[in-house]
Design an enzyme around this catalytic site. Structure first.
Site: not given
Ligand code: GLN
Length: 202
Positions: A77, A138, A174, A176
């Site tokens: 992410c 996100r 994710h 994890e």
């Molecule tokens: N929205 C975050 C970013 O742009 C990433 C979100 C996440 O790691 N769960 O950095």
């Protein structure tokens, strides 16, 4: 096998717990010297701008680039954003992976969701070929994959959510935060390949 987890911000403790479950020696990385003697590094989810700014402040950008030139790195992410060459806005990036990402690509309405993915690469560590249940928060999308980078997983609409470039791995989701350790095992497999390079053909 000794694996570092970048512990500047984000959900590094969940990665550490998963690695310990897999009996791996884990090191929290906050300074350049913590990279010594590691076989691989995980960059967790969190906020990629914050991780990037802290990495600049702690003098980690160049040491991380040098580490990633030879050793395995996996970004989940925010970590995938930080690994990328281009996030289409100015923020510190490692620029190690030949991918362009779109941050927060799912907008507010579906900021978080879960979906089953087909990930053939996981058969390197588990022949069962079970779908992989992925958790997105996100999340970014991987817009383009170039050069030596290749696609590992896509949503039904074809958008890319996991990619690999030799010893570098990026996932929008994710692993994890789940009980499924196949992505962590895939990463350990990648790290061990770099650690014991195949003998060059004579
Ligand atoms: N929205 C975050 C970013 O742009 C990433 C979100 C996440 O790691 N769960 O950095």
């Amino acid at each position: 096998m000794r694996i570092g987890v970048l512990a500047l911000q984000g959900d590094f403790s969940e990665h550490i717990a998963m690695l310990r479950r897999l009996q791996v020696d884990v090191v929290q990385v906050r300074l350049p010297e913590h990279l010594e003697q590691l076989d691989g590094l995980i960059i967790p989810g969190g906020e990629s701008t914050t991780i990037g700014k802290l990495a600049v402040d702690f003098g980690l950008i160049e040491p991380l680039r040098q580490f990633g030139a030879h050793k395995a790195i996996w970004g989940t992410c925010a970590g995938a954003i930080f690994l990328s060459r281009d996030a289409r806005r100015p923020q510190p990036l490692l620029e190690l992976m030949d991918i362009t990402v779109e941050r927060n690509a799912f907008g507010r309405q579906i900021a978080s969701f879960e979906v089953d993915l087909v990930v053939p690469e996981l058969q390197l560590v588990d022949p069962s070929a079970q779908p992989y249940h992925a958790v997105f928060i996100r999340a970014p999308l991987i817009e383009t994959v170039r050069g030596e980078a290749r696609v590992l997983a896509q949503l039904d609409n074809g958008r890319i959510v996991a990619a690999r470039q030799r010893h570098l791995l990026a996932t929008s989701f994710h692993p994890e935060l789940t009980d499924d350790d196949r992505f962590h095992r895939l990463f350990l497999h990648m790290a061990s390949e770099v650690r014991q390079p195949r003998a060059a053909p004579v």
